[in-house]
Design an enzyme around this catalytic site. Structure first.
Site, PDB file in Angstrom:
ATOM      1  N   ASP A   1      40.359  29.802  39.395  1.00 35.29           N
ATOM      2  CA  ASP A   1      40.249  30.521  40.663  1.00 35.29           C
ATOM      3  C   ASP A   1      38.930  30.143  41.370  1.00 35.29           C
ATOM      4  OD1 ASP A   1      41.803  32.894  42.044  1.00 35.29           O
ATOM      5  OD2 ASP A   1      39.698  33.471  42.146  1.00 35.29           O
TER       6      ASP A   1
ATOM      7  N   TYR B   1      35.501  35.375  50.167  1.00 31.74           N
ATOM      8  CA  TYR B   1      36.541  34.706  50.961  1.00 31.74           C
ATOM      9  C   TYR B   1      36.027  34.407  52.367  1.00 31.74           C
ATOM     10  CZ  TYR B   1      39.873  35.696  47.281  1.00 31.74           C
ATOM     11  OH  TYR B   1      40.523  35.733  46.074  1.00 31.74           O
TER      12      TYR B   1
ATOM     13  N   HIS C   1      47.802  32.491  35.979  1.00 27.92           N
ATOM     14  CA  HIS C   1      46.535  32.385  36.701  1.00 27.92           C
ATOM     15  C   HIS C   1      45.337  32.930  35.928  1.00 27.92           C
ATOM     16  CE1 HIS C   1      44.261  31.754  40.369  1.00 27.92           C
ATOM     17  NE2 HIS C   1      43.816  32.999  40.349  1.00 27.92           N
TER      18      HIS C   1
END
Ligand SMILES: *[C@@H]1O[C@H](CO)[C@@H](O)[C@H](O)[C@H]1NC(C)=O
Length: 466
Positions: A229, A375, A431
């Site tokens: 990630d 982000y 993930h």
């Protein structure tokens, strides 16, 4: 003789295609800048800056636990999901309240879990104005072994909790290897017990600088890194910015963000067999299907890249909201098909304690808002996006788990990871492999290190303190 229009068009298209292929195969020439040691904390740098490394323990105070319990107890009735939709409209509120909220309130043993979270030595040290929290585990019985520093980085919405099962697998010597790992697992800035920036601009590449400075503070000049990630993105940025310090990067999320790759995937859609064996075509094609799937699952990314503070208000004020938001990612990330299950399949690979440990790290540190800003700081402009795609020359391993969010064929990965040593197609997992399949992940890290480690490289080490 007349040249037919069909021929002209075909020849034109052919030429355009050849030129395009030539263009997109040109090596990238992006210039990697020197990034400054920006001061991210309050105030400004001064000579008195504290460079000590302090021991740290997580604390759940009585007041914090009582406050949390009263909020959990007062969770309102949540709208039941539409019939037969599973978690496809988002987390099942009925399940969340009856199950997760109830477990957190009545069965989660705060004292025991706190002791578990403190089972490894933890420290804090100030880097560029930020108190950076990290777990540091040294191996035992290292006779005859090279001790290799390994920096492991988590992503969002994860935390250092992802690595608790993995760490002993890395720090226990193995008979057939002449090395063993010393693990450094930090909380990223703004996550968990690391402090967050007070000014804008701390994105993935700036975090790479903070992490490099952390390793310097600990006197590690050459080391391996591992991540998935955002952790994988930051490892990649470190490899680009500080190639002389990285012995290798092991990623469980090798991504390609550049337009060139997207365009190549498009071109290969006419001849997918040139890129992938037939049984793998469905991993990328039809593109339309994958595009819409991505659109459906990345709403969170858009809002976090634009208005993280707004979403953060509800999430930091309500533990039920935090659990609903974060666990939806654990459900889909583990296996997209779990979306159709009543309980989102979240207990297929995780225990409620594991999931709530991770939530506790966000809750107690009140860091969900600052974590989501990563982000915005990394994605909210085109120039930032292009920086994510610098080529990487450091030896790289890509572990590909079958339920990972995106699949990229090795042939394309080589465009970005110029020294790709191994690509492992894993038999299971998604993930969050450190939590889901720690043994598979650990074995792959050992294998990669055995293939790349050369003890002469380590002896060049200069220990200059930052
Ligand atoms: C939501 O969860 C409840 C309680 O676990 C369950 O009875 C219900 O079937 C679930 N609804 C959907 C749409 O999955």
């Amino acid at each position: 003789m007349e040249i037919s229009p069909v021929f002209k068009v075909t020849a034109g298209l052919l030429m355009a295609t050849v030129m395009t292929i030539f263009y997109i195969n040109k090596p990238s020439t992006g210039v990697v800048p020197e990034l400054p040691n920006t001061w991210w904390g309050p105030g400004t740098e001064n000579l008195q800056t504290d460079k000590t490394v302090r021991q740290f323990e997580i604390l759940f105070t009585k007041a914090q636990v009582n406050d949390l319990k009263s909020r959990l107890k007062n969770t309102r009735d949540l709208a039941p999901p539409l019939k037969g939709t599973g978690w496809s409209y988002g987390t099942n509120g009925t399940f969340l309240k009856k199950n997760i909220v109830d477990y957190w309130l009545n069965k989660y043993d705060f004292k025991k879990r706190l002791a578990y979270l403190n089972k490894y030595d933890q420290f804090k040290t100030n880097i560029q104005g930020l108190d950076i929290h990290f777990i540091h585990v040294k191996p035992k019985n290292t006779q005859g072994k090279n001790v290799l520093p390994l920096l492991i980085l988590h992503g969002w919405p994860g935390s250092v909790r992802e690595f608790y099962e993995l760490i002993p697998m890395l720090t226990s010597p193995q008979a057939d290897h002449d090395f063993v790992f010393e693990v450094i697992a930090p909380s990223l800035p703004g996550f968990g017990f690391s402090s967050s920036a007070v000014r804008p601009g701390l994105g993935a590449k700036e975090m790479a600088v903070v992490m490099m400075n952390l390793m310097r503070r600990l006197s590690f000049d050459k080391f391996y890194t591992q991540g998935g990630d955002w952790g994988a993105k930051i490892c990649g940025q470190m490899a680009t910015l500080f190639p002389e310090h990285l012995l290798g990067i092991h990623l469980n999320y090798c991504y390609l963000a550049e337009w060139k790759s997207v365009f190549k995937i498009f071109l290969y859609s006419f001849f997918p067999s040139l890129l992938l064996p037939k049984e793998d075509h469905h991993l990328l094609y039809p593109m339309k299907k994958h595009f819409f799937k991505t659109l459906l699952e990345t709403g969170y990314l858009h809002i976090q890249a634009t208005k993280p503070d707004t979403v953060g208000i509800g999430l930091s004020d309500s533990p039920a909201a935090l659990a609903g938001y974060v666990l939806e990612k654990f459900s889909y990330g583990t296996n997209p098909s779990y979306q159709s299950k009543d309980d989102g399949g979240i207990y297929e690979k995780f225990t409620p304690d594991t999931l709530i440990d991770n939530l506790m790290i966000y809750w107690i540190s009140n860091s969900i808002t600052t974590s989501m800003r990563l982000y915005a700081e990394s994605l909210n402009s085109f120039s930032r996006l292009s920086e994510l795609s610098w080529p990487i020359k450091v030896p790289t391993a890509c572990a590909q788990f079958p339920h990972e969010l995106f699949y990229y064929p090795p042939k394309l990965l080589q465009d970005k990871y110029l020294n790709l040593i191994q690509v492992t197609r894993m038999p299971r997992g998604g993930h969050f492999p450190a939590l889901e399949e720690p043994k598979l992940l650990s074995d792959d890290i050992w294998k990669f290190t055995a293939a790349t480690f050369n003890s002469s490289k380590l002896s060049e080490t200069k220990k200059d303190e930052f």
